[in-house]
Design an enzyme around this catalytic site. Structure first.
Site, PDB file in Angstrom:
ATOM      1  CB  SER A  52      -0.938   0.013   1.217  1.00 35.05           C
ATOM      2  OG  SER A  52      -1.845  -1.066   1.167  1.00 35.05           O
ATOM      3  N   GLY A 259      -4.139  -2.395  -1.060  1.00 34.63           N
ATOM      4  CA  GLY A 259      -3.245  -2.151  -2.183  1.00 34.63           C
ATOM      5  C   GLY A 259      -2.974  -0.668  -2.355  1.00 34.63           C
ATOM      6  N   GLY A 261      -2.281   3.072  -4.722  1.00 39.07           N
ATOM      7  CA  GLY A 261      -2.780   3.828  -5.852  1.00 39.07           C
ATOM      8  C   GLY A 261      -4.181   4.386  -5.677  1.00 39.07           C
ATOM      9  CB  CYS A 288      -7.054  -0.981   2.810  1.00 43.78           C
ATOM     10  SG  CYS A 288      -6.055   0.534   2.794  1.00 43.78           S
ATOM     11  CG  LEU A 289      -7.259  -0.429  -3.615  1.00 43.69           C
ATOM     12  CD1 LEU A 289      -7.477   1.044  -3.929  1.00 43.69           C
ATOM     13  CD2 LEU A 289      -6.076  -0.975  -4.411  1.00 43.69           C
ATOM     14  CD  GLN A 292      -9.491   3.629  -0.573  1.00 39.25           C
ATOM     15  OE1 GLN A 292      -8.872   3.475  -1.631  1.00 39.25           O
ATOM     16  NE2 GLN A 292      -8.937   4.166   0.495  1.00 39.25           N
ATOM     17  CG  ASN A 330      -0.628   2.350   4.442  1.00 37.82           C
ATOM     18  OD1 ASN A 330      -0.509   3.497   4.025  1.00 37.82           O
ATOM     19  ND2 ASN A 330       0.063   1.342   3.939  1.00 37.82           N
ATOM     20  N   GLY A 332      -4.389   6.947   1.588  1.00 41.69           N
ATOM     21  CA  GLY A 332      -4.356   8.347   1.204  1.00 41.69           C
ATOM     22  C   GLY A 332      -5.597   8.781   0.451  1.00 41.69           C
ATOM     23  CG  HIS A 372      -4.380  -2.373   6.913  1.00 42.99           C
ATOM     24  ND1 HIS A 372      -3.252  -2.751   6.229  1.00 42.99           N
ATOM     25  CD2 HIS A 372      -5.000  -1.480   6.108  1.00 42.99           C
ATOM     26  CE1 HIS A 372      -3.178  -2.109   5.081  1.00 42.99           C
ATOM     27  NE2 HIS A 372      -4.228  -1.325   4.991  1.00 42.99           N
ATOM     28  CD  GLU A 374      -3.741  -6.472   7.896  1.00 45.46           C
ATOM     29  OE1 GLU A 374      -2.837  -5.654   7.646  1.00 45.46           O
ATOM     30  OE2 GLU A 374      -4.951  -6.202   7.749  1.00 45.46           O
TER      31      GLU A 374
END
Length: 395
Positions: A52, A259, A261, A288-289, A292, A330, A332, A372, A374
């Site tokens: 990430s 992940g 980007g 996370c990603l 999204q 984590n 952005g 996250h 985990e």
């Protein structure tokens, strides 16, 4: 034209012309990326190998880095060129307050498999130490995550004008699909459980309870360990895998991984497939990603954050139970909580800034979280989410 900065063998040059100078660490060379800060006090190896962080330069707010060394077990990424890969698919650079100390831990290896500086050299990660990280962190908090070049030169010679130009010319993360670079190139089955003292990483159950298809957008090993620890056999698939190919495997559930980007860019090819997976009725869990892109598939939108969330001490509130959990984060980009469709219920929010941290569908076994669960590194308050996923697959 190259010039010598007295007493310095490393620099961090921001796109606005600000220069932080200090002592070069790790790989001799330079790298361009977005500068963020991470507030975790432990787990620097896991942080620096988290996919990430691809295309980012991580500033550690904790001043003492390196004393636990590194080892072969705590690397979170999967290598694409054999072995464990390097900075191409994880953090490009790292900034430290103090020069990394020598390893003093029984789990640390020797040479490049034990010493942080040697490990960074072997991986191609450029480091900078001796920097006022409080000043840099304050700058990021007030002005956002800047584009920058981090450079290490043994003779202390740097062409600052050229470095500033490179930082300004870098396109940044908005509109950048990095999951296609971080993902596995072929499917594989993961067979390792969570770590526990004194046995190390657990062995999977001989007969799995669940078959889980994991879409890899930059998966962390500990997510897979958490999955196998609830009795799942985790089959990791490339990010470009179609919904038809996933469903042909007859999984009990589908996990959408973390992940790097811009989720909108990755979503060009992934979101339509995620929408089909949701329509299939299979349990879906996004992290996370993955959270999204699931939100995009359900009709929400994502936006770029100024500072992002990077650390292992983030308070998140479960709106359904009222419970507050301390979690690792984590990211952005964030899901715009103001535009969630009627079929989507918000389940978690960040208590730092009120941003969205979780959703679920009201009428289907589909949910996701921004943090996250985990950990690795960080608290394990949210590990129960994997059990929740297991319950959905059982039902």
């Amino acid at each position: 034209m190259a010039e010598v900065i007295e007493g310095a063998t490393g620099v961090l040059v921001l796109a606005d012309g600000t220069v932080f100078s200090g002592i070069g660490v790790g790989h001799v060379g330079q790298a361009v990326g977005e500068v963020c800060f991470n507030t975790a006090m432990t787990g620097y190896q896991e942080i620096m190998t988290d996919p990430s962080y691809m295309a980012q330069i991580v500033t550690f707010t904790f001043p003492h880095i390196g004393n636990t060394g590194v080892n072969l077990q705590d690397t979170e990424q999967f290598g694409r060129e054999g072995g464990f890969g390097g900075a191409r698919t994880t953090a490009r650079g790292a900034v430290f307050r103090d020069v990394p100390t020598q390893a003093a831990n029984w789990r640390a290896g020797s040479g490049a498999s034990g010493d942080l500086d040697a490990w960074m050299k072997a991986r191609g990660v450029v480091g900078l130490a001796g920097v006022d990280t409080r000043r840099l962190t304050k700058r990021i908090r007030e002005q956002g995550m800047p584009h920058a070049v981090i450079a290490h030169s043994a003779d202390g010679r740097f062409d600052l004008d050229a470095l500033i130009g490179e930082a300004r010319a870098w396109s940044g993360l908005v509109g950048m699909d990095l999951a296609s670079e971080a993902t596995t190139l072929q499917s594989f089955i993961f067979d390792e459980g969570l770590w526990s003292w004194p046995d190390g990483y657990a062995k999977p159950r001989p007969e799995p309870r669940f078959e889980v298809a994991v879409l890899d957008y930059g998966i962390k090993r500990n997510i897979l360990r958490a999955l196998t620890s609830i009795g799942a056999r985790a089959t990791v698939l490339p990010a470009s895998t179609t919904a038809e190919e996933v469903l042909a495997r007859h999984p009990d559930g589908v996990l959408l991984s973390n992940g790097p980007g811009d989720p909108s860019a990755t979503g060009d090819y992934a979101v339509p497939e995620i929408r089909k997976l949701v329509d299939s009725g299979k349990p879906v869990f996004g992290i996370c990603l993955g959270h999204q892109m699931l939100s995009l598939a359900l009709g929400a939108r994502t936006i770029k954050m100024d500072q992002g969330h990077h650390g292992a001490n983030h308070p998140v509130k479960d709106l359904e139970t009222g419970k507050v959990e301390i979690v690792s984060m984590n990211h952005g980009f964030t899901v715009d909580r103001e535009g969630l469709p009627d079929a989507v219920q918000e389940t978690h929010i960040s208590l730092f800034d009120g941003s969205n941290a979780g959703i679920r569908l009201k009428d289907r076994p589909v949910f996701s979280v921004q943090h996250h669960p985990e950990a690795s590194p960080g608290p394990t308050d949210s590990l129960y989410l994997f059990e929740r996923f297991g319950t959905l697959m059982t039902g």
